[in-house]
Design a protein around this motif. Structure first.
Motif, PDB file in Angstrom:
ATOM      1  N   TYR A 118       0.834  -1.241  -0.196  1.00  0.00           N
ATOM      2  CA  TYR A 118      -0.183   0.016   0.169  1.00  0.00           C
ATOM      3  C   TYR A 118       0.848   1.301  -0.124  1.00  0.00           C
ATOM      4  N   THR A 155      -1.549   7.843   0.710  1.00  0.00           N
ATOM      5  CA  THR A 155      -1.973   8.993  -0.114  1.00  0.00           C
ATOM      6  C   THR A 155      -2.461  10.145   0.524  1.00  0.00           C
ATOM      7  N   LYS A 158      -5.190   7.198   4.698  1.00  0.00           N
ATOM      8  CA  LYS A 158      -5.906   6.811   3.304  1.00  0.00           C
ATOM      9  C   LYS A 158      -4.717   5.933   2.507  1.00  0.00           C
ATOM     10  N   ARG A 167      -3.535   3.348  -0.503  1.00  0.00           N
ATOM     11  CA  ARG A 167      -4.119   2.883  -1.717  1.00  0.00           C
ATOM     12  C   ARG A 167      -3.411   1.534  -1.993  1.00  0.00           C
ATOM     13  N   GLY A 192      -5.414  -1.052  -6.680  1.00  0.00           N
ATOM     14  CA  GLY A 192      -5.756   0.810  -6.998  1.00  0.00           C
ATOM     15  C   GLY A 192      -6.966   1.173  -6.085  1.00  0.00           C
ATOM     16  N   ARG A 193      -7.458   0.202  -5.186  1.00  0.00           N
ATOM     17  CA  ARG A 193      -8.255   0.350  -4.163  1.00  0.00           C
ATOM     18  C   ARG A 193      -7.845   1.160  -3.053  1.00  0.00           C
ATOM     19  N   VAL A 194      -8.693   2.289  -2.630  1.00  0.00           N
ATOM     20  CA  VAL A 194      -8.062   3.187  -1.514  1.00  0.00           C
ATOM     21  C   VAL A 194      -9.199   2.822  -0.303  1.00  0.00           C
TER      22      VAL A 194
END
Length: 190
Positions: free
Chosen positions: A20, A23, A40, A42, A47-49
């Motif tokens: 991860y 972000t 947060k 990613r 690509g999922r946050v």
């Protein structure tokens, strides 16, 4: 290894069995109770946050990610083909690892994220802006200038971008790859 005091945007963590990047993060010191860090994260592969909260001072495992420059060659039935410019070594990537593929032209330079310890390719990043030629767009209506009207335009890679009414066929435009938005008209012959 790093702790929550070392958090910064872009730091890559090996957490819960996956990689991860941070972000966004915020250190919080409530009036009552222990401090914590709200983040947060990613997922590099999907690509999922996700949102996650870490207690202050917790130690996490960091991963070393390298950005390497490659040239996009072509797409075929097996995926997207790239070449390293120094030793001309070529490799193929699956479509899910190339998130903005519909904005990528043959011969374009891209950044490839590689996990340094395992030499595994994680994903491909385009530059923030690319220049693309408009292949088809409807003519704009004269006088329709209220509220900044936009119209769809197909670019040379096949992607559809919203452009202002004054853009015509065969014009070169600058597109933001993060938002898929028109940025500017590009002057020819620079």
């Amino acid at each position: 290894m790093a702790n929550t005091a070392d958090f910064r945007n872009g730091l890559c963590l090996d957490w819960n069995g996956d990689l991860y990047t941070i972000t966004d993060f915020q250190h919080v010191k409530p009036g009552k109770g222990p401090a914590f860090v709200r983040t947060k994260l990613r997922n590099i592969r999907t690509g999922r946050v996700i949102d996650n909260t870490f207690n202050a001072g917790v130690t996490v495992v960091t991963a070393r990610i390298e950005k390497r420059e490659y040239q996009f060659l072509y797409k075929d039935e097996s995926g997207y083909n790239f070449m390293e410019n120094e030793n001309f070594e070529q490799f193929n990537l699956d479509e899910k690892l190339v998130p903005q593929a519909d904005l990528m032209k043959d011969g374009q330079l891209v950044s490839v994220l590689v996990h340094a310890e395992t030499e595994t390719v994680l994903s491909v990043e385009l530059p923030q802006y690319v220049e693309l030629r408009v292949t088809y767009t409807e003519p704009g209506l004269k006088g329709d200038t209220s509220n900044n009207p936009m119209k769809p335009a197909t670019v040379e890679t096949g992607a559809t971008i919203k452009v202002p009414l004054f853009i015509e066929n065969d014009e070169l435009i600058k597109v933001n790859t993060l938002t898929y938005e028109y940025d500017a008209r590009v002057k020819e012959g620079r």
